[in-house]
Write a protein that holds these residues in place. Sequence first.
Motif, PDB file in Angstrom:
ATOM      1  N   SER A 218       0.830  -1.197   0.000  1.00  0.00           N
ATOM      2  CA  SER A 218       0.000   0.000   0.000  1.00  0.00           C
ATOM      3  C   SER A 218       0.868   1.251   0.000  1.00  0.00           C
ATOM      4  N   PRO A 219       0.495   2.251  -0.788  1.00  0.00           N
ATOM      5  CA  PRO A 219       1.245   3.507  -0.744  1.00  0.00           C
ATOM      6  C   PRO A 219       1.059   4.252   0.574  1.00  0.00           C
ATOM      7  N   TYR A 220       0.145   3.768   1.415  1.00  0.00           N
ATOM      8  CA  TYR A 220      -0.134   4.420   2.697  1.00  0.00           C
ATOM      9  C   TYR A 220       0.403   3.613   3.873  1.00  0.00           C
ATOM     10  N   GLY A 221       1.326   2.694   3.608  1.00  0.00           N
ATOM     11  CA  GLY A 221       1.803   1.813   4.666  1.00  0.00           C
ATOM     12  C   GLY A 221       3.110   2.208   5.309  1.00  0.00           C
ATOM     13  N   ARG A 222       3.700   3.310   4.869  1.00  0.00           N
ATOM     14  CA  ARG A 222       5.019   3.667   5.396  1.00  0.00           C
ATOM     15  C   ARG A 222       5.025   4.955   6.213  1.00  0.00           C
ATOM     16  N   TRP A 223       3.853   5.430   6.591  1.00  0.00           N
ATOM     17  CA  TRP A 223       3.815   6.707   7.300  1.00  0.00           C
ATOM     18  C   TRP A 223       4.669   6.697   8.561  1.00  0.00           C
ATOM     19  N   SER A 224       4.549   5.651   9.369  1.00  0.00           N
ATOM     20  CA  SER A 224       5.293   5.617  10.638  1.00  0.00           C
ATOM     21  C   SER A 224       6.793   5.649  10.415  1.00  0.00           C
ATOM     22  N   SER A 225       7.269   4.878   9.425  1.00  0.00           N
ATOM     23  CA  SER A 225       8.710   4.842   9.164  1.00  0.00           C
ATOM     24  C   SER A 225       9.224   6.174   8.626  1.00  0.00           C
ATOM     25  N   LEU A 226       8.326   6.982   8.090  1.00  0.00           N
ATOM     26  CA  LEU A 226       8.705   8.294   7.574  1.00  0.00           C
ATOM     27  C   LEU A 226       8.462   9.405   8.597  1.00  0.00           C
ATOM     28  N   GLY A 227       8.067   9.006   9.796  1.00  0.00           N
ATOM     29  CA  GLY A 227       7.895   9.976  10.875  1.00  0.00           C
ATOM     30  C   GLY A 227       6.584  10.715  10.875  1.00  0.00           C
ATOM     31  N   VAL A 228       5.582  10.195  10.171  1.00  0.00           N
ATOM     32  CA  VAL A 228       4.279  10.864  10.075  1.00  0.00           C
ATOM     33  C   VAL A 228       3.291  10.190  11.021  1.00  0.00           C
ATOM     34  N   ILE A 229       2.626  10.987  11.869  1.00  0.00           N
ATOM     35  CA  ILE A 229       1.581  10.484  12.757  1.00  0.00           C
ATOM     36  C   ILE A 229       0.277  10.408  11.965  1.00  0.00           C
ATOM     37  N   THR A 230      -0.356   9.254  11.977  1.00  0.00           N
ATOM     38  CA  THR A 230      -1.515   9.064  11.105  1.00  0.00           C
ATOM     39  C   THR A 230      -2.841   9.434  11.748  1.00  0.00           C
ATOM     40  N   GLY A 231      -3.024   9.124  13.022  1.00  0.00           N
ATOM     41  CA  GLY A 231      -4.311   9.325  13.672  1.00  0.00           C
ATOM     42  C   GLY A 231      -4.525  10.744  14.165  1.00  0.00           C
ATOM     43  N   THR A 232      -5.777  11.201  14.106  1.00  0.00           N
ATOM     44  CA  THR A 232      -6.093  12.567  14.541  1.00  0.00           C
ATOM     45  C   THR A 232      -5.804  12.758  16.023  1.00  0.00           C
TER      46      THR A 232
END
Length: 357
Positions: A218-232
């Motif tokens: 998924s193109p949305y599966g690497r957020w954590s490894s890139l330092g992005v917090i996903t949840g509001t």
Amino acid sequence: MRAAITRDGALVVEEVPDPVPQAGQVLVRTLACGICGSDLHALGDPDAFTGIMRRTGGTPHDIRNGIVLGHEYAAEIVDYGPGTVRALPIGTMVCGPPIGFGPQGSGIIGYTPAFPGGFGEYMIIPEGFTMAVPGGLAPEVAALTEPFSVATRAVRRAQMSPTDVAVVLGLGPIGLAVVAALKAKGHGPVVAVDFSPKRRALAERLGADVLIDPAVESPYGRWSSLGVITGTMDRMAAEYRGLKVTDSVIFECVGTPGMLDRVVEGAPASSKIMLVGVCLQPDSIDPGVVAHKELDIRGSFGGSPSEYRQTLRDIADGRIDAGVVITGTTGLDGLKHMFERLGKPDEHAKVIVDPRS
């Protein structure tokens, strides 16, 4: 002149009258013209294309008949119309944004009979938007200034900080140009996403930091490894604690129904979503998700003359290696066949038309 003109929804090469420059206009001979995805959309779904143009104040002409397409051009000056400054000598290679205006009205070059496009041997363009091509730049590369200026505008409208994570969905010519524009501005990491191995390889050559095949992950599966917090809630908690948070920008360059909804679902909280790919059909999203995630959805279309000029400098100075995306060339007689081949993403990215060949 010889030109590929639309007749009953098809491209037909025939002799048509030479365009005549009017007040404030320049007559040019086409040297190179790119095939744009918009040209494919215009012929593939003319009713939807014309409908969008009419609803947004664009050229209301029926694209199926009497149109010489082609708006990504480089050309040489042949003659001037009345009331012109004539600052550039005859024979100068020029390019410019596809904005036509003059006594015959205004419109997008290549989408109105008043301003025939670069799929013909000659064009008329406004003198005020005529820009000399810097020495040493090949016409086929100079012609790419237009699609790359579209990317320049999209990146500018995204209002990013240098540390934002950028995800580019769809690596057609515009998606590839967005990758190049992001890297030219020093942004990173840039994540490039496409099913096509060939297009992912082109994105890598343009500087993409991460390549993703959505058939594999998924193109949305690497957020954590890139330092992005996903949840509001997690993001709000981090902000309350005074922690630095990393923002994300998703450039949607696919433009197919359902794509925006998938982006909304996969986007982290507080993301910007840049709509760069043009979807011609109605689509739907869940507004509750947009509100809860505090998503910012922005459209981007075309490029202004100043953005076009900046892009031309970036290409001429080597900050953007636009020629990387060129995967084929054709003359007018092969244009219809090339339109069909461009539907196969592993075969071509950007094809350049030379009406002289």
